[in-house]
Scaffold this motif. Structure first.
Motif, PDB file in Angstrom:
ATOM      1  N   THR A 258       1.619  36.705  81.271  1.00  0.00           N
ATOM      2  CA  THR A 258       1.047  37.367  82.407  1.00  0.00           C
ATOM      3  C   THR A 258       0.222  38.422  81.776  1.00  0.00           C
ATOM      4  OG1 THR A 258       2.852  37.064  84.063  1.00  0.00           O
ATOM      5  CG2 THR A 258       1.062  38.524  84.606  1.00  0.00           C
ATOM      6  N   HIS A 259       0.696  39.091  80.882  1.00  0.00           N
ATOM      7  CA  HIS A 259      -0.243  40.179  80.239  1.00  0.00           C
ATOM      8  C   HIS A 259      -1.422  39.468  79.308  1.00  0.00           C
ATOM      9  CE1 HIS A 259      -1.404  43.999  78.917  1.00  0.00           C
ATOM     10  NE2 HIS A 259      -1.086  43.509  77.370  1.00  0.00           N
ATOM     11  N   TYR A 260      -0.951  38.632  78.783  1.00  0.00           N
ATOM     12  CA  TYR A 260      -1.983  37.781  77.552  1.00  0.00           C
ATOM     13  C   TYR A 260      -3.227  37.471  78.658  1.00  0.00           C
ATOM     14  CZ  TYR A 260      -4.452  34.358  74.824  1.00  0.00           C
ATOM     15  OH  TYR A 260      -5.271  33.692  74.259  1.00  0.00           O
ATOM     16  N   GLU A 262      -4.104  38.355  81.670  1.00  0.00           N
ATOM     17  CA  GLU A 262      -4.855  39.491  82.060  1.00  0.00           C
ATOM     18  C   GLU A 262      -5.888  40.158  81.346  1.00  0.00           C
ATOM     19  OE1 GLU A 262      -1.837  42.190  84.520  1.00  0.00           O
ATOM     20  OE2 GLU A 262      -2.451  43.380  82.923  1.00  0.00           O
ATOM     21  N   ILE A 263      -5.556  40.266  79.856  1.00  0.00           N
ATOM     22  CA  ILE A 263      -6.323  41.026  78.904  1.00  0.00           C
ATOM     23  C   ILE A 263      -7.560  40.041  78.527  1.00  0.00           C
ATOM     24  CG2 ILE A 263      -4.849  42.898  78.280  1.00  0.00           C
ATOM     25  CD1 ILE A 263      -4.203  41.549  75.688  1.00  0.00           C
TER      26      ILE A 263
ATOM     27  N   TYR B 769      -0.404  35.069  72.066  1.00  0.00           N
ATOM     28  CA  TYR B 769       0.107  36.074  72.927  1.00  0.00           C
ATOM     29  C   TYR B 769       0.681  37.254  71.874  1.00  0.00           C
ATOM     30  CZ  TYR B 769       4.655  37.390  75.024  1.00  0.00           C
ATOM     31  OH  TYR B 769       5.734  38.176  75.699  1.00  0.00           O
ATOM     32  N   ASN B 773      -0.834  41.194  71.353  1.00  0.00           N
ATOM     33  CA  ASN B 773       0.030  42.490  71.721  1.00  0.00           C
ATOM     34  C   ASN B 773      -0.046  43.420  70.528  1.00  0.00           C
ATOM     35  OD1 ASN B 773       1.478  41.388  73.940  1.00  0.00           O
ATOM     36  ND2 ASN B 773       2.949  40.860  72.964  1.00  0.00           N
ATOM     37  N   GLU B 776      -3.773  44.935  70.689  1.00  0.00           N
ATOM     38  CA  GLU B 776      -3.624  46.028  71.591  1.00  0.00           C
ATOM     39  C   GLU B 776      -2.955  47.316  71.213  1.00  0.00           C
ATOM     40  OE1 GLU B 776      -3.439  45.431  76.337  1.00  0.00           O
ATOM     41  OE2 GLU B 776      -1.505  44.710  75.379  1.00  0.00           O
TER      42      GLU B 776
END
Lengths: 285, 800
Positions: A258-260, A262-263, B769, B773, B776
């Motif tokens: 999800t976060h991946y 999103e960005i 992924y 992370n 970021e």
């Protein structure tokens, strides 16, 4: 035990579909259907193979639209002069599976399966495509692709319906298309983020945009909010807008990614739109 | 020294034609038409008490010939390659998704599947742990209560190594680099799924089991007890294997146990084959590791101390993780390789294997060394960066040299081959290391990384040695039998090459019969890169013995022809002709000599054998010899990172390995290329994931659809460089290459990522992924640092 049919005409095929209804399974490429049959997830009484449907194996251009027959394979598309003009479509279709898969698999099959992360479907969504359907009882009808999908692996078709063609606007001067997929390896992977774009540019400003998003929602969706916002923008403004955030149509579901998504979706959107922009301005052939 | 005629040449593999044409026979090609089909009822939960099992409906289904529960077993309900802890059928409890609850044999697959679906099970679900830390919490459920194979609670075993004084070493250091590293559970992804055909032997009451299997004798030792028959009544054989990578030292036992007990029960032939999803869910994996690593260095780059604490997610059973002496295995290797290939005078490690509810951690190419090396090689790049030293230079400075004490208290010997320096030099030259490098521009940043390895050949502190059987026939052809497995690595070819070279025979005169307990003595498991060296020496011994039998006959025959006495020391052999040295025209073929030997009471069959220096690893010191020789290597990787999507492209790979001697250079290059690709997968995409939050700890990605391995399109431009620093105890100097090839690829990619982005990654795989992370977190850190500095300026501006 299933009965096996290889109809040669549309009439023959819709007669079979009418006879067997939900107990029939169309194999139009087989990427999903064969796997379902092999693993026992589907046990159809009738398996209908589309490979002999000569009348559905043509790609034609009529009134400014490309008509891809319901049994046309991806390989046929990749070799077609008209499709070659559509940069985004070439990338999307060329990314599907592997060369052996593309020999068999078809855009009609892709749309029919209604997977949320389908490359060709997402590109068709971003091309304002229309799906031509026929059945014995209801005859012919045309369904815009943004009204076609219901939820994951479900579309509006009835068991008796046959997809006869997929139609989308032919490329014109000042038009361009782009497609971006984010994957975990270079090929043979289902994208985690798919973005398609077809835009028109006049005097340095966007006059029309069609944007498709895949792998984000339960089905591929149109990003109308982005389309509206892009009209009137310059290249740089468009780029900035795409970067500004997640399109509101992207309904991300909770998962490890999800976060991946999103960005990275704004990045993929920017890249797809810029790719289309470059083509529209004649920077790519 | 005589020129080598067969060894050192890339002769065409003996299995090339059969494999290229599809004629080669693998186990699934041998399924008898009348075999019953076995299926297993697997648990719905990885960790649960079995409260009730009802098999009545399955038993009543027409076509079902047997349904077995734990109480129905003929022998011991436990087996494993090191200790017998894994149940054939779960008895009251399941500890992971691969514990069988019941076995079914039926006339066909469809019936067997239906029967399995009819078995009803009531569970009491227990919490499932996919990592050591959850399993070690004070309130964690003990996975194996009262087990003789647990040290304490969910700890299986701890291995320690202490050399010098680490506190002193860190006090001497100018810099201390302390970081956490994490490596994932990984699937072997061998081509051929696990399968066993078991056939009841009406003559002996025993069994014949056919399966892809890396250790037919080892498997037989464990399985005979399960079947309740003497080892002599169990024949274990293995045709060509569609790859193993360590996994088939163990998974073959799982399928053999199921097929075997059902064959004994029904007295019929039974086949049991795992489908791909079952291979994912039930067979062994590479141990996931969590490593806390502390490195002390001087300003000049010298290492003063290494301290590491490693926790291994070892899955539900001991398997190849290792237990008490002498069964030290993967856990031990993580404890003795934490300083990689470098001289480290002060060293302290502790490796803890912890039970989890994941598939059992087993042997996987590199056997724990890749995980330990990953941490150390990352640390070496961090060190080089910190002190501003060239990354090859820092490795060259610290590499083990002749006479250096290793962390286990033994000494590095030039006589056993120390080729790391040559590997570093060759990679430096070939990769263009000293030329300017284009680091790309945002968002496509480029970097290059390097990593080194050392890897000991063979299996320490267990049975180690090999016996082979050789027979020369009256037509001069030779059959050479050993129990090693041909799983693509080429031992059937290289074994014949070594025998041919020693005998002075044509390569094509030798036929290798492999991996069958009926036709050969035990040459040990096909693991640990041991076969070329240990079995190779036994092959050489067999050839020498056969020569010793035949040369006197030849001398007599040639002497009779010449009319005077010929001494055996005047003879040599080439191309299957024994002749006077320097006169190939004055001689006799082996066939001619054997014809005479056959009627002269000269033995034509021999047993060759070889045993390496015996290891003597001690606990808790961690001192003592482990392996007699080590292979070395250096891997260079060049990558492009898309900083906005996290996608990594590996663009170039240069790889040098010191393997002592390449018996068949083409096969060696194949091993290096394959390992480089597998390392790429480990570095950027492969990881087994378990959903403990939503799905009770079940595996999330048990298909090739969701578990990524590299495709041909992901593979970079690659160069293999073979370095040969001979091992005095290896055949023609050989040291072995199968396993270690995978070790340095992933840290080299991680170090290239550091070079490209300036970001220190601690965890692999570097999936998009994971990369995003990291990016970021890095951007946040930089923004925070900027914000800390900025307020003063900002307020000044405002005031102005």
């Amino acid at each position: 035990m299933s009965e096996f049919f290889k109809p040669k005409t549309v009439k023959e095929c819709i007669d079979l579909l009418d006879q067997y209804g939900s107990k029939a399974m169309i194999v139009n490429g087989g990427t999903d259907a064969v796997e379902k049959i092999n693993t026992g997830k589907a046990q159809p009484e009738a398996v209908i193979l589309m490979t002999e449907m000569k009348e559905l194996k043509k790609i034609t251009v009529k009134d400014g639209a490309v008509h891809v027959g319901g049994a046309v394979t991806y390989l046929q598309m990749l070799k077609n002069a008209e499709i070659k003009k559509n940069q985004g479509m070439m990338i999307a279709v060329g990314a599907i599976g592997s060369p052996p898969v593309r020999v068999m698999a078809t855009p009609a099959g892709n749309v029919g399966t209604a997977a949320p992360s389908a490359d060709c479907t997402t590109m068709l969504m971003g091309s304002d495509a229309k799906i031509h359907v026929v059945s014995k009882k209801e005859g012919e009808r045309v369904i815009p692709i943004d009204k076609f999908f219901v939820k994951t692996y479900v579309n509006v078709l009835k068991p008796e319906d046959l997809i006869t063609e997929v139609e989308f606007p032919a490329m014109q001067p000042g038009m361009g298309s782009g497609y971006v997929r984010l994957t975990r390896r270079k090929v043979q992977d289902i994208g985690k983020v798919l973005v398609s774009a077809t835009i028109e540019v006049k005097r340095g400003r966007c006059t029309k945009a069609v944007i498709g998003l895949g792998a984000l929602n339960a089905t591929a969706v149109r990003a109308y909010s982005v389309e509206e916002a892009l009209v009137g923008l310059s290249r740089k403004e468009a780029q900035e807008f795409c970067r500004s955030g997640l399109p509101k149509e992207a309904g991300l579901r909770p998962s490890r990614y999800t976060h991946y998504k999103e960005i990275t979706t704004p990045v993929a959107l920017e890249r797809a739109v810029m790719m289309a922009w470059d083509q529209a301005e004649g920077k790519v052939k | 020294m005589k020129d080598l005629k067969v060894v050192g040449h890339s002769v065409v593999r003996s299995d090339a034609f059969a494999k290229a044409t599809g004629a080669a026979r693998y186990t699934p090609d041998m399924i008898p038409v009348d075999a019953l089909v076995a299926k297993v009822k697997w648990p719905d939960y990885p960790h649960a008490i079995l409260k009730k099992i009802d098999v009545s409906k399955a038993k009543a289904l027409p076509g079902v010939e047997a349904v077995m529960l734990a109480k129905d077993l003929p022998g011991k309900n436990g087996y494993g390659p090191m200790v017998a802890d894994k149940p054939v059928i779960a008895d009251g409890k399941v500890c992971y998704e691969g514990d069988p609850i019941a076995l079914v044999a039926a006339v066909d697959e469809e019936t067997a599947k239906k029967a399995v679906d009819l078995i009803e099970v009531e569970y009491e679900v227990l919490p499932a742990y996919d990592n050591p830390f959850d399993a070690l919490k004070p309130d964690a459920v003990i996975i194996h209560p009262n087990s003789p194979f647990a040290e304490e609670g969910n700890i299986c075993n701890t291995v320690t190594v202490t050399t010098g004084d680490v506190e002193k070493g860190f006090a001497e250091a100018d810099y201390i680099i302390e970081n956490d590293y994490q490596t994932p559970y990984v699937e072997h992804t061998y081509f051929e799924q696990d399968i066993c055909i078991a056939e009841y032997d009406w003559n002996t009451g025993g069994l014949t089991v056919t399966s892809p299997n890396q250790a037919v004798f080892q498997g037989r030792r464990h399985m005979a007890a399960v079947f309740g028959i003497p080892q002599s009544k169990l024949r274990s054989l293995c045709p060509y294997v569609g790859a193993g990578f360590g996994g088939k030292e163990d998974a073959c036992l799982d399928v053999t146990a199921v097929a075997g007990v059902l064959a004994l029960k029904t007295k019929k032939k039974v086949v049991f084959q795992l489908n791909r999803e079952e291979v994912f869910r039930t067979t062994g994996k590479r141990h996931a590791c969590w490593i806390h690593h502390k490195l002390g260095i001087k300003k000049d780059g010298r290492i003063t101390a290494v301290q590491a604490e490693t926790y291994l997610g070892k899955g539900a059973y001991v398997s190849m993780s290792g237990f008490k002496a002498p069964a030290y295995a993967v856990i031990q290797r993580t404890a003795i390789y934490a300083a990689g290939t470098y001289y480290c005078p002060n060293y302290k490690t502790k490796s803890v294997g912890v039970y989890t509810n994941t598939p059992y951690g087993t042997a996987f190419r590199g056997f724990g060394v890749p995980q330990a090396t990953f941490a150390m090689e990352c640390q070496m790049d961090e060190a080089a960066r910190l002190i501003g030293m060239d990354r090859i230079d820092i490795r060259r400075l610290n590499m083990l040299k002749a006479g250096d004490m290793m962390v286990t208290g033994t000494y590095a010997m030039a006589e056993r081959g120390l080729g790391l320096g040559e590997c570093l030099d060759k990679v430096r030259a070939k990769s263009g290391w000293d030329k300017p490098f284009d680091h790309g521009k945002w968002p496509y940043l480029r970097g290059r990384g390097i990593a080194a390895f050392m890897y000991g050949t063979g299996i320490p502190l267990m049975f180690e040695g090999a016996c082979v059987f050789a027979l020369i026939n009256t037509d001069g052809s030779v059959q050479l039998n050993y129990s090693s497995t041909e799983m693509g690595q080429g031992i059937a070819t290289t074994g014949a090459q070594m025998f041919a070279e020693e005998m002075g025979m044509k390569f094509t005169d030798i036929e290798v019969h492999f991996s069958d307990t009926l036709s050969s003595p035990d040459s040990g498991p096909t693991v640990g890169s041991r076969s070329t060296v240990i079995v190779g020496n036994a092959i050489r011994d067999a050839a020498q013995k056969l020569r010793a039998n035949l040369f006197p006959v030849a001398a007599q025959m040639i002497g009779a022809k010449l009319g005077f006495t010929v001494d055996t020391r005047d003879l040599t052999a080439d191309d299957s002709v024994i002749h006077i040295k320097g006169r190939p025209d004055i001689g006799l073929t082996y066939a001619q000599v054997v014809a005479k030997a056959y009627i002269s009471q000269v033995p034509l069959a021999v047993i060759g054998m070889w045993y390496p220096p015996h290891p003597g690893f001690q606990q808790p010191s961690g001192h003592g010899p482990t392996m007699h020789t080590f292979a070395y290597g250096v891997h260079y990787e060049e990558i492009t990172v898309d900083m906005e999507t996290g996608m990594i492209s590996v663009d170039k790979s240069v790889y040098a390995c010191d393997i002592g001697k390449a018996i068949n250079p083409l096969i060696v290059e194949g091993q290096m290329e394959g390992a480089a690709v597998q390392a790429l997968g480990w570095g950027v995409m492969e990881e087994e994931l378990f959903d403990t939050k939503r799905r009770n700890g079940k595996m999330e990605n048990a298909t090739f659809h969701s578990y990524m391995i590299p495709t041909a399109m992901d593979v970079p431009e690659h160069t293999s460089i073979i370095v040969e620093c001979p091992n005095e105890l290896g055949p023609w100097g050989a040291k072995g290459i199968g396993e270690p090839g995978i070790i340095p690829g992933a840290p080299a990619i991680r170090n290239a990522f550091l070079d490209a982005t300036g970001i220190s990654a601690g965890k692999i795989p570097l999936t998009p992924y994971e990369v995003m992370n990291l990016v970021e977190a890095d951007q946040k850190k930089k923004a925070e640092a900027k914000a800390k500095k900025a307020p003063a300026k900002k307020s000044a501006k405002k005031e102005g």
